[in-house]
Scaffold this active site. Structure first.
Site, PDB file in Angstrom:
ATOM      1  N   GLU A   1       0.865  -1.194   0.000  1.00  0.00           N
ATOM      2  CA  GLU A   1       0.000   0.000   0.000  1.00  0.00           C
ATOM      3  C   GLU A   1       0.894   1.234   0.000  1.00  0.00           C
ATOM      4  O   GLU A   1       0.959   1.976   0.964  1.00  0.00           O
ATOM      5  CB  GLU A   1      -0.961   0.002   1.189  1.00  0.00           C
ATOM      6  CG  GLU A   1      -0.329  -0.217   2.546  1.00  0.00           C
ATOM      7  CD  GLU A   1      -1.327   0.008   3.685  1.00  0.00           C
ATOM      8  OE1 GLU A   1      -2.286   0.778   3.486  1.00  0.00           O
ATOM      9  OE2 GLU A   1      -1.123  -0.580   4.751  1.00  0.00           O
TER      10      GLU A   1
ATOM     11  N   GLU B   1       4.155   8.805  -4.071  1.00  0.00           N
ATOM     12  CA  GLU B   1       4.927   8.330  -2.914  1.00  0.00           C
ATOM     13  C   GLU B   1       5.895   7.224  -3.318  1.00  0.00           C
ATOM     14  O   GLU B   1       6.326   6.416  -2.500  1.00  0.00           O
ATOM     15  CB  GLU B   1       3.972   7.879  -1.799  1.00  0.00           C
ATOM     16  CG  GLU B   1       3.202   9.044  -1.184  1.00  0.00           C
ATOM     17  CD  GLU B   1       2.357   8.649   0.021  1.00  0.00           C
ATOM     18  OE1 GLU B   1       2.473   7.487   0.470  1.00  0.00           O
ATOM     19  OE2 GLU B   1       1.587   9.500   0.498  1.00  0.00           O
TER      20      GLU B   1
END
Length: 669
Positions: free
Chosen positions: A452, A461
């Site tokens: 995740e 990210e």
């Protein structure tokens, strides 16, 4: 919407007894009153050198300082037109307005209402900008415009035209250009005066993207119900609720056809009885965070704290979707194993039968163990273990054994994982491996990799770089969850978000925060055009190709990938507007049919883990109906960082390249 009650004010066109008017309003439970700074019939002749004798308005001692600073909204004389084409009128009105501004500054009024008379507001904006810059008190400027321009509407009727769109567009244009001349200052907002007729839906949506500070409800747009109480039409109710949801206050104005408290009670009851939105936990979670800018996380460069983990683990939807995806992946692997086993058990010919009979029992035992052994599920970036729990639950649903390997680089999270492995998962095959997933070499290869690592704009990210670096941990035919994710953008108008980003730039002089992605729950914004995809990534990633079309491998023998991207998007504007930047979103295919999304049209209902991103442009662009907006985005990568660059082209004009070379924002590898 953070407020629990609607804030109502009562306007007095003239207040001979200001203390009495304030008392009357407070007895009716109004929060404030709107009153002229100077009596509306007092058309004084200002003398610039100040030799005139006598006061031009009432003494400030008739009210307490607290009343002036919190309960009085002043209205500058509406007849003042400091942009008049007549030089003498313009100068006299400017002197009078500055006199009223100076007196208001001394009173410390919380807000001042000024009337914008038309598109030409250069001198008005100049004087008010000077007032804002030199005022020691944080007075807000409320610019009042009508919902519909009556002058333009009359001209339309005289010309025998049925199209009244121009009459609806003009007030927005007055306000928009006035706000632009104030440099989109966040201390300036608009006050809308509702009319008996309402604009088309698209024009109303555009107003919802503006910083509407108050909405004026003239009493003549109310009608009495069967009991004699004032009420609004259903269409006006919907408009009022939409504006109050964006923190607009309500001002009751005009001749009263009922007791003052009845109007306030109606507005309060309308707000309390507003239709409940769909049961979406995001609405409750985001309350109080509307239009509040936050910097994106960098979990690869920085370790997350306990509070951040705790917030993400409360998501009621995300981990349920991950569990469903892992369940489907395990079922897929079981079916694949069964098909492979049946093919291997069926002899191809007589020689195959003889060879099988000659095999030793040890070889048969090893083949059986490989066939019936547990699947290896590797959780990369395991945090405090929510995906480990999802994997274990999925194995129970499928009723198959799995071996879970939890990889985590954050030392604090590793402590929590190891404690859970001992105390909660002691009967299960769970191994915790500290370290950076990109640099691990493990003997066990994964059948399924679960992570995740997505940000609010998908790859921001560094999920591509992390999963590509961990490709050696996955079997050649293994499964990655997520499998594919795509970032999206839509051009938006939002003076509030742009002004907030500009103000943040003043606090960080070492970089321009109008070249930074901001995570924000966007409420006060208007979508200029539809949402379109930008960058897409898949895992396991496909290798780059050489000049012969062959896949390239790195020194470890793994596929060599290139995560640089470039994208060009175009939109056609459907109405006049001002573009302040982009709203950024993503969607993700986990496995099979299981997906998660924060794209507005496909948002996963109830998911709270991600707010969208706001991607500003340095100079807002004024857009005409029919204009073609072209946006260019780049995802740039070097040996130790990743960054985005972007620019916008419009009608032959182009913004400068934003964040060139990653000078203002970057993600560290």
């Amino acid at each position: 919407m953070s407020q629990q009650e609607v804030s109502c004010g009562l306007e007095y066109i003239v207040a001979p007894d200001l203390q009495g008017s304030l008392t009357e309003a407070f007895h009716a439970n109004y929060s404030f009153i709107v009153t002229p700074v100077v009596h509306p019939r007092f058309r004084r002749h200002h003398i610039a050198d100040g030799t005139r004798v006598g006061g031009f308005t009432r003494s400030d001692m008739i009210l307490s300082p607290q009343d002036w600073t919190s309960r009085i909204v002043g209205r500058l004389s509406p007849y003042l037109n400091v942009d008049s084409p007549n030089e003498l009128v313009r100068q006299r009105h400017e002197d009078c307005m500055n006199e009223e501004l100076s007196y208001s500054k001394g009173l410390g009024l919380p807000a001042l209402i000024v009337t914008v008379h038309g598109e030409n507001s250069h001198n008005l904006a100049r004087n008010l900008l000077s007032y804002l810059e030199n005022s020691h008190h944080s007075t807000l400027i409320w610019a009042q415009v009508p919902m519909q321009c009556s002058r333009t509407l009359r001209d339309t009727v005289v010309r025998g035209l049925d199209d009244d769109e121009e009459a609806w567009n003009e007030p927005w244009l007055w306000w928009s250009k006035f706000h632009e001349r104030l440099q989109w200052d966040k201390r300036a907002g608009v006050v809308l005066e509702l009319s008996a007729d309402l604009p088309p839906e698209e024009i109303m949506k555009r107003w919802l993207g503006e910083p509407v500070k108050a909405v004026i409800l003239p009493t003549n747009i109310f009608h009495n119900n069967k009991k004699g109480y004032p009420v609004l039409s259903r269409a006006h109710q919907q408009v009022l609720i939409s504006l109050v949801e964006r923190e607009a206050q309500v001002v009751i104005a005009g001749a009263r056809r009922a007791r003052a408290e009845h109007y306030r009670q109606y507005a309060a009851r309308l707000w309390q009885r507003r239709p409940a939105p769909n049961q979406d936990p995001m609405m409750d979670y985001a309350r109080g965070w509307e239009d509040y800018l936050q910097t994106p996380l960098q979990p690869l460069a920085d370790n997350l704290d306990t509070h951040t983990y705790n917030v993400f683990e409360k998501d009621p939807i995300k981990y349920d979707q991950y569990q469903k995806a892992i369940t489907q992946a395990l079922q897929h692997l079981l079916k694949k194993r069964e098909n492979s086993s049946s093919e291997q058990n069926e002899p191809k010919d007589l020689s195959d039968v003889i060879n099988r009979l000659q095999l030793g029992s040890g070889d048969n035992k090893q083949a059986t163990e490989e066939k019936d052994g547990p699947f290896v599920v590797m959780v990369l970036g395991a945090g405090r273990g929510p995906l480990v729990r999802a994997a274990l639950n999925a194995s129970d649903i499928v009723q198959t054994k799995i071996k879970v390997i939890a990889v985590e680089k954050n030392p604090c999270a590793v402590v929590v994982l190891e404690a859970q492995a001992r105390e909660l998962w002691g009967s299960r095959d769970v191994t915790v491996v500290p370290g950076d997933m990109r640099r691990l070499q493990l003997a066990n290869k994964a059948d399924i990799i679960v992570s995740e690592l997505l940000g609010s704009w998908g790859d921001n990210e560094l999920s591509p770089e992390c999963l590509d670096g961990a490709a050696g941990l996955l079997k050649p035919d293994g499964i990655s969850i997520p499998h594919r994710y795509t970032s999206y953008v839509a051009p938006i108008s939002s003076p509030r978000l742009w002004a907030a980003a500009k103000a943040a730039a003043a606090l960080a002089p070492h970089k321009n925060n109008l070249e930074v992605l901001w995570v924000v729950y966007m409420q006060n914004k208007h979508d200029i055009a539809e949402t379109k995809p930008v960058f897409t990534f898949e895992h396991p990633a496909k290798p780059v190709r050489d000049h012969e079309g062959q896949g390239v491998t790195d020194f470890q023998g793994l596929p060599a990938t290139d995560n640089r991207r470039q994208c060009t998007l175009t939109w056609t504007a459907q109405q006049d507007n001002v573009m302040h930047g982009f709203g950024g979103y993503f969607d993700c295919q986990l496995f099979g049919e299981e997906e998660i999304s924060i794209v507005p049209a496909t948002h996963s209902n109830g998911m709270i883990s991600w707010f969208p991103v706001f991607i500003p442009i340095k100079s807002p662009l004024r857009i005409s109906k029919g204009s073609v907006i072209t946006a260019r985005f780049w995802r740039c990568v070097d040996s130790h960082r990743v960054w985005y660059e972007w620019l916008v082209e419009l009608d032959g004009r182009s913004t400068e390249l934003h964040n060139c070379g990653g000078k203002s924002a970057e993600m560290l590898l």
